[in-house]
Design an enzyme around this catalytic site. Sequence first.
Site, PDB file in Angstrom:
ATOM      1  N   LYS A  73       0.705  -1.474   0.155  1.00  0.00           N
ATOM      2  CA  LYS A  73      -0.087  -0.281  -0.051  1.00  0.00           C
ATOM      3  C   LYS A  73       0.686   1.601   0.109  1.00  0.00           C
ATOM      4  O   LYS A  73      -0.254   2.238  -0.407  1.00  0.00           O
ATOM      5  CB  LYS A  73      -0.984  -0.163   1.438  1.00  0.00           C
ATOM      6  CG  LYS A  73      -1.851  -0.687   0.902  1.00  0.00           C
ATOM      7  CD  LYS A  73      -3.125  -0.639   2.160  1.00  0.00           C
ATOM      8  CE  LYS A  73      -4.273  -2.261   1.782  1.00  0.00           C
ATOM      9  NZ  LYS A  73      -5.281  -1.500   3.193  1.00  0.00           N
ATOM     10  N   ASP A 109      -9.841   2.932   1.562  1.00  0.00           N
ATOM     11  CA  ASP A 109     -10.239   2.156   3.264  1.00  0.00           C
ATOM     12  C   ASP A 109     -10.729   3.442   3.830  1.00  0.00           C
ATOM     13  O   ASP A 109     -11.183   3.005   4.734  1.00  0.00           O
ATOM     14  CB  ASP A 109      -8.859   1.936   3.619  1.00  0.00           C
ATOM     15  CG  ASP A 109      -8.161   0.392   2.969  1.00  0.00           C
ATOM     16  OD1 ASP A 109      -9.581  -0.439   2.385  1.00  0.00           O
ATOM     17  OD2 ASP A 109      -6.901  -0.051   2.740  1.00  0.00           O
TER      18      ASP A 109
END
Length: 294
Positions: A73, A109
């Site tokens: 990420k 997210d």
Amino acid sequence: MALRITGNTVVCGLIGDPVEHTMSPAMHNAAYQQMGLDYVYIPFRVRADELGKAIDGMRAFNIRGLNVTIPHKVAVIPFLDKLDPLAEKIGAVNTVVNDNGVLTGYNTDATGFLRALTEKGIEVRGKKAMILGAGGASRAVSLILADSGAERLIILNRAQELDWAYELAGNISQLYNMDAKAGQLNRESLDSVMERIDVSILVNATSVGMTPDVNNTPIDADLLRPGLAVFDVIYNPLKTRLLMEAEAAGARTVSGIEMLVWQGVLAFEKFTSHEPPPDLMRQEALRLLEKNEN
Ligand code: NAP
């Protein structure tokens, strides 16, 4: 119904390592099928030292979109052309969109977490929030809470050095010119925060309570109260000990499954420009979670 691949099928997917337990392919492919979209979503296990090649491959194969999971990420960012401002502030990307060779990174997210809160009618603006943990999930949650107008953030982490929590709180204070403080996650500081501050949103962004650690909770039940909204980012189990105790204390609760579903919905929208059915994506995620439990 079998998946049909044609000469026009648009390819999306997920990169991570490991990817065996991902629920994203089931969630996305079910929605493509129900909506009659000529898309397919594939999991790709990518080793850390091959991330650059994988992103080159995304361009070469004209893959339309990728979700990005652990451990890529943060590391994926230098390989992208553009970053959404929120993803830039968070310093992590979980969604990459390929527009004719131009790769843009997003963080759904964070926006998925926010959407899960607002879907439950929980308002962030002007509210005081306490976030437990200072890892990847906490960064996304803390940044979006600040970005959405929270009045005050308290970030508590267990590490002795507290480096991460202090760095995160310091960054947020600077970026948003707001009151964001860090402290150690222990009974003393939890007592002090809950006594002095009118916390209305409590987020567990640690892995405490996650399967197989299901008998643990990051905060004692006697500190939970009605009027609190308690969000546990953990989705396995669906109802953690924290959520059970929060419910018993009369607090509102949100499970991490909602964050998972909404991050998927928001990534799907970026990949396809269509709104998928959240209920179907939730149903697919639940089906896999139940299967993994048995
Ligand atoms: P991470 O970067 O490794 O961070 C883990 C955090 O948990 C750190 O702050 C760590 O503290 C803390 N922690 C771990 N064990 C602890 C313990 N025994 N006592 C106190 N604190 C402890 O992991 P992450 O990516 O943020 O993931 C955290 C959780 O969020 C996982 O359960 C993950 O599945 C979940 N998650 C859910 C979603 C969703 O869509 N619902 C999305 C992302 C993540 P130290 O700094 O001291 O190690």
